[in-house]
Write a protein that holds these residues in place. Structure first.
Motif, PDB file in Angstrom:
ATOM      1  N   GLY A 110       0.398  -1.567   7.834  1.00 20.70           N
ATOM      2  CA  GLY A 110      -0.358  -0.496   7.201  1.00 20.70           C
ATOM      3  C   GLY A 110      -1.845  -0.762   7.063  1.00 20.70           C
ATOM      4  O   GLY A 110      -2.544  -0.070   6.327  1.00 20.70           O
ATOM      5  N   ASP A 111      -2.356  -1.751   7.786  1.00 20.76           N
ATOM      6  CA  ASP A 111      -3.793  -2.016   7.610  1.00 20.76           C
ATOM      7  C   ASP A 111      -4.567  -2.499   8.823  1.00 20.76           C
ATOM      8  O   ASP A 111      -5.754  -2.811   8.704  1.00 20.76           O
ATOM      9  CB  ASP A 111      -4.016  -2.979   6.436  1.00 20.76           C
TER      10      ASP A 111
ATOM     11  N   SER B   2     -10.050  -0.107   4.074  1.00 24.25           N
ATOM     12  CA  SER B   2      -9.747   1.083   4.877  1.00 24.25           C
ATOM     13  C   SER B   2     -10.418   0.985   6.250  1.00 24.25           C
ATOM     14  O   SER B   2     -10.753   1.990   6.854  1.00 24.25           O
ATOM     15  CB  SER B   2     -10.193   2.341   4.140  1.00 24.25           C
ATOM     16  N   ALA B  40      -3.666   8.260   4.941  1.00 20.18           N
ATOM     17  CA  ALA B  40      -3.481   7.192   3.943  1.00 20.18           C
ATOM     18  C   ALA B  40      -2.187   7.428   3.156  1.00 20.18           C
ATOM     19  O   ALA B  40      -1.408   6.501   2.938  1.00 20.18           O
ATOM     20  CB  ALA B  40      -4.688   7.129   3.004  1.00 20.18           C
ATOM     21  N   LEU B  41      -1.945   8.675   2.772  1.00 18.91           N
ATOM     22  CA  LEU B  41      -0.717   9.010   2.035  1.00 18.91           C
ATOM     23  C   LEU B  41       0.525   8.823   2.898  1.00 18.91           C
ATOM     24  O   LEU B  41       1.570   8.384   2.411  1.00 18.91           O
ATOM     25  CB  LEU B  41      -0.782  10.446   1.512  1.00 18.91           C
ATOM     26  N   GLU B  44       1.225   5.189   2.871  1.00 18.35           N
ATOM     27  CA  GLU B  44       1.643   4.779   1.526  1.00 18.35           C
ATOM     28  C   GLU B  44       3.092   5.194   1.227  1.00 18.35           C
ATOM     29  O   GLU B  44       3.880   4.411   0.719  1.00 18.35           O
ATOM     30  CB  GLU B  44       0.703   5.463   0.536  1.00 18.35           C
ATOM     31  N   ARG B  45       3.428   6.439   1.572  1.00 22.30           N
ATOM     32  CA  ARG B  45       4.767   6.970   1.261  1.00 22.30           C
ATOM     33  C   ARG B  45       5.804   6.687   2.344  1.00 22.30           C
ATOM     34  O   ARG B  45       7.006   6.824   2.094  1.00 22.30           O
ATOM     35  CB  ARG B  45       4.693   8.490   1.080  1.00 22.30           C
TER      36      ARG B  45
END
Lengths: 128, 128
Positions: A110-111, B2, B40-41, B44-45
């Motif tokens: 995720g990064d 980010s 991003a969401l 994250e989810r």
């Protein structure tokens, strides 16, 4: 005779986004744009012709590399504003980096993006 | 933190086109857009969140239909301006018409579009 072209919701620049998928493997190979002329030529020739937004001209995919795309199926989505081509990729290489698919950058943890697919042929060899 | 988002070539509206592909079958299910927050969401989810250009708001896919998309793999293309999601489609239906894929219109004989895939579930049943 161009009712099928009129059925498409072209964007304000007269373009439609196009996804090219390998008809055999199902792999998504690339993403590009077409205008009316490009799509009409694609159907006429049975090979993908895109509109290059950066060069502002028609782009017969493979005209330099030899990596043409034989079109096996053309699909339009529910909103009639995206085209999906199912193609046979000559040379097995769709990407200008010499990879099979343009979607070779994979998000890890995720990064960060990692080039996850191999270069099949050196671009210097392809575009000589 | 980010950097991976900064690596993307967002368009002049701050958006990136996104292709959603079934991770198991390879079928291309839909096409949509994301802004930074949506992507991003999504990460994250672990579920697809798009940017609805017509409604001008974030759109958690499946928020009404229940047809969420579990994200298995996220890819970025060579030009860093298109995202490919490989997903698991809850309910097996990605399209608001009740079909598996949004790309159900097939060009026949180079001159007409035919709805080639079946409706799996009546939209009135999905969005009640």
């Amino acid at each position: 005779m161009s009712d099928w072209l009129d059925a498409i919701s072209w964007d304000e620049q007269g373009l439609v986004p196009v996804i090219a998928q390998d008809a055999a493997s199902g792999d998504v190979l690339m993403f590009a744009w077409m205008n009316r002329e490009a799509l009409a030529l694609t159907v006429e020739r049975g090979e993908a012709v895109y509109w290059s937004r950066s060069r502002r001209k028609l782009w017969h995919k493979g005209e330099e590399s030899g990596h043409t795309q034989k079109v096996r199926d053309i699909r339009l989505d529910c909103d009639k504003d995206v085209v999906l081509l199912r193609i046979e990729q000559t040379g097995g290489i769709a990407c200008h980096t010499g990879r099979r698919s343009c979607f070779f950058n994979q998000l890890r943890d995720g990064d960060r993006w990692v080039a996850a697919d191999p270069v099949i042929k050196n671009p210097a060899e392809i575009y000589k």
